[in-house]
Scaffold this motif. Structure first.
Motif: not given
Length: 245
Positions: A114-132, A151-161
């Motif tokens: 209710k205070n506007g803070v949201a937490i979650g997990i995610g994944s996806g696909m992107e291309e940075l020379g190799v597919v990540i 709104y503001v966002w922050l993501k941190t984790g690991y990108g698998f090639a």
């Protein structure tokens, strides 16, 4: 009679001052309200278009007052609870070949408090020379429970090639290359627009960092060696997202 005349004069002066149709809230004698566009004003009636093309006629003897309708941009919205977010981004930056742009697709889910803070997990696909394929924790903050809010966002984790990149150097060839991902970081800010009660559109701009390591076998005339190349991708991100609650 004076009261009805005052109501009519008020309506006519307001309409002529704006030069265009505006929304009004017509307060009736019993305290109820009718909101819409005043499309007609005769001696005894007000014609109010409440929807397109529906028009209702109200006797002025029933009208207590007419007020300009103010749209509540800060109208309270029920934005807390479970959500699913889909976003697509353009990642733009430079490398040895010049300016480069690539697409990124992400899907995340989580819970907003209710205070506007949201937490979650995610994944996806992107291309940075190799597919990540990134796996990350997602933190968002939306300070206003309104139809339009920053709104503001922050993501941190690991990108698998998930693909390997061929490497060619000036004095030797590299074969059997192996790409590895690494630490990722993403932060940004934007505007959230609730077009429907439980659905929002996000438009934002941010910074994207991704580490990628490429290991390859080098074949020289007198033997072989393993060369490891670490690339730090720094990208400007233009993001368009959709939130479903």
């Amino acid at each position: 009679m004076f009261r009805l005349t005052a109501v009519a004069v008020c309506v006519l002066l307001t309409l002529s001052a704006t030069g265009q149709q505006r929304k009004y809230s017509v307060v009736l004698s019993d305290g109820s309200r009718v909101s819409g566009t005043i499309v007609g004003d005769s001696d005894g009636y007000l014609d109010v278009k409440v929807t397109t093309p529906q028009v209702i006629r109200i006797g002025k003897s029933q009208v207590s007052s007419v007020e300009a309708l103010k749209y509540p941009v800060k109208k309270s919205m029920n934005t807390d609870g479970y959500f699913i977010r889909f976003s697509t981004s353009i990642l733009s930056g430079k490398n040895e070949s010049g300016n480069q742009s690539s697409l990124s697709f992400h899907l995340s889910n989580g819970y907003q408090f209710k205070n506007g803070v949201a937490i979650g997990i995610g994944s996806g696909m992107e291309e940075l020379g190799v597919v990540i394929v990134p796996i990350y924790a997602d933190i968002n903050y939306t300070p206003l429970s309104s139809r339009i809010s920053p709104y503001v966002w922050l993501k941190t984790g690991y990108g698998f090639a998930t693909s390997d990149q061929a490497v060619n150097y000036e004095y030797y060839s590299a074969e059997n290359s192996n790409s590895e991902g690494g630490f990722l970081f993403n932060a940004g800010a934007g505007i959230s627009l609730y077009t429907w009660p439980r659905t929002a559109i996000n438009i934002g701009i941010g910074y994207r960092y991704q580490k990628v390591t490429i290991s390859s076998d080098q074949y020289w005339w007198n033997g072989t060696a393993i060369r490891e190349t670490v690339t730090h991708f720094n990208r400007l991100e233009l993001q368009l997202g959709f939130i479903f609650r």
